[in-house]
Write an enzyme that holds these catalytic residues in place. Structure first.
Site, PDB file in Angstrom:
ATOM      1  N   ASP A  10      82.286  44.736 -16.333  1.00  0.00           N
ATOM      2  CA  ASP A  10      81.860  46.129 -16.391  1.00  0.00           C
ATOM      3  C   ASP A  10      80.379  46.161 -16.009  1.00  0.00           C
ATOM      4  O   ASP A  10      79.696  45.133 -16.034  1.00  0.00           O
ATOM      5  CB  ASP A  10      82.058  46.664 -17.814  1.00  0.00           C
ATOM      6  CG  ASP A  10      81.451  48.029 -18.007  1.00  0.00           C
ATOM      7  OD1 ASP A  10      81.818  48.966 -17.267  1.00  0.00           O
ATOM      8  OD2 ASP A  10      80.590  48.174 -18.899  1.00  0.00           O
ATOM      9  N   ASP A  12      77.802  49.356 -16.557  1.00  0.00           N
ATOM     10  CA  ASP A  12      76.907  50.104 -17.442  1.00  0.00           C
ATOM     11  C   ASP A  12      76.992  49.609 -18.878  1.00  0.00           C
ATOM     12  O   ASP A  12      78.056  49.628 -19.502  1.00  0.00           O
ATOM     13  CB  ASP A  12      77.249  51.597 -17.396  1.00  0.00           C
ATOM     14  CG  ASP A  12      77.069  52.174 -16.004  1.00  0.00           C
ATOM     15  OD1 ASP A  12      75.957  52.033 -15.463  1.00  0.00           O
ATOM     16  OD2 ASP A  12      78.024  52.750 -15.463  1.00  0.00           O
ATOM     17  N   LYS A 140      89.157  53.868 -16.229  1.00  0.00           N
ATOM     18  CA  LYS A 140      89.161  53.466 -17.624  1.00  0.00           C
ATOM     19  C   LYS A 140      89.312  54.694 -18.529  1.00  0.00           C
ATOM     20  O   LYS A 140      88.716  55.722 -18.229  1.00  0.00           O
ATOM     21  CB  LYS A 140      87.874  52.725 -17.971  1.00  0.00           C
ATOM     22  CG  LYS A 140      87.634  51.490 -17.105  1.00  0.00           C
ATOM     23  CD  LYS A 140      86.256  50.898 -17.388  1.00  0.00           C
ATOM     24  CE  LYS A 140      85.954  49.765 -16.422  1.00  0.00           C
ATOM     25  NZ  LYS A 140      84.617  49.189 -16.645  1.00  0.00           N
ATOM     26  N   ASP A 165      81.587  46.442 -22.709  1.00  0.00           N
ATOM     27  CA  ASP A 165      80.717  46.830 -23.823  1.00  0.00           C
ATOM     28  C   ASP A 165      81.188  48.071 -24.569  1.00  0.00           C
ATOM     29  O   ASP A 165      80.634  48.393 -25.619  1.00  0.00           O
ATOM     30  CB  ASP A 165      79.295  47.107 -23.307  1.00  0.00           C
ATOM     31  CG  ASP A 165      79.198  48.457 -22.612  1.00  0.00           C
ATOM     32  OD1 ASP A 165      78.421  49.311 -23.078  1.00  0.00           O
ATOM     33  OD2 ASP A 165      79.917  48.666 -21.616  1.00  0.00           O
TER      34      ASP A 165
END
Length: 217
Positions: A10, A12, A140, A165
């Site tokens: 991922d 960000d 997502k 995250d």
């Protein structure tokens, strides 16, 4: 081919410290309309695409989804053009994977233009595939982005480690059948403790290539 076949990152909040920037962008859009985001709405938009966040907030902010998505996307891209800070341990981990010739992909819910922009700041690391929000019909928390990344690399999802995250991202990677390394940034991930195939870490500074290899045992 057995063992670790690829690592799917991922972006960000995982590799770069932009999840806080994204939340600031959404807060600013709400503020311009005389609103604030409560904890539930902040969690809901974390890890989401611009379009999904706009759809979730349109009624609350009394704005069309298209108008809100355009505003959020433009503000986010503008802020990232000024500064992008790698998360602690991110560049070291990318270098270690490159040294071992482990394929990597960047799998993000951000617009593809932003993904490409940020990818170019990570110390020259060359990802084998880049995926943004536009690259799959569903993003997502659906599994599509991680399935598409694995297919692009010609690897099995179960032989990939996805590094995430956010709850949204972890749910996506789990649904795709990947092994998941969950490293929280702005949102806690305690809900995934004990989830099969999910390993929690406090920071990427605690992670090395050997750990990622061990996750696909």
């Amino acid at each position: 081919m057995t063992g670790l076949q690829a690592v799917l990152f991922d972006m960000d909040g995982t590799l770069v410290d932009t999840e806080g920037v994204w939340l600031d962008v959404v807060e600013a859009a709400a503020g311009r309309r005389g609103r604030t985001l409560d904890a539930e709405r902040r969690t809901a938009v974390t890890g989401r695409s611009v379009e999904d966040a706009a759809a979730l907030l349109r009624e609350y902010l009394d704005a069309s989804a298209a108008e809100l998505a355009a505003e959020l996307g433009a503000d986010f891209a503008a802020r990232l053009a000024v500064t992008v800070a790698p998360r602690p341990g991110a560049l070291r981990l990318l270098a270690a994977l490159r040294a071992r010739r482990v394929p990597t992909a960047l799998v993000s819910a951000s617009p593809r233009a932003v993904v490409a922009q940020v990818a170019g700041t990570l110390d020259g690391h060359r990802f084998d595939a880049l995926f943004g929000a536009e690259d799959t019909v569903r993003t997502k928390p659906e599994p599509d982005p991680y399935l598409a990344a694995a297919a692009a690399l010609g690897v099995e999802p179960a032989r990939c480690v996805a590094v995430e995250d956010s709850p949204t991202g972890v749910a996506s990677a789990v649904a795709a059948g990947c092994r998941v390394l969950a490293v929280p940034s702005t949102e806690p991930l305690a809900e995934f403790a004990g989830t099969e195939g999910v390993t929690l870490a406090h920071s990427l500074t605690d992670v090395d290539a050997d750990l990622l290899v061990s996750l696909v045992g």
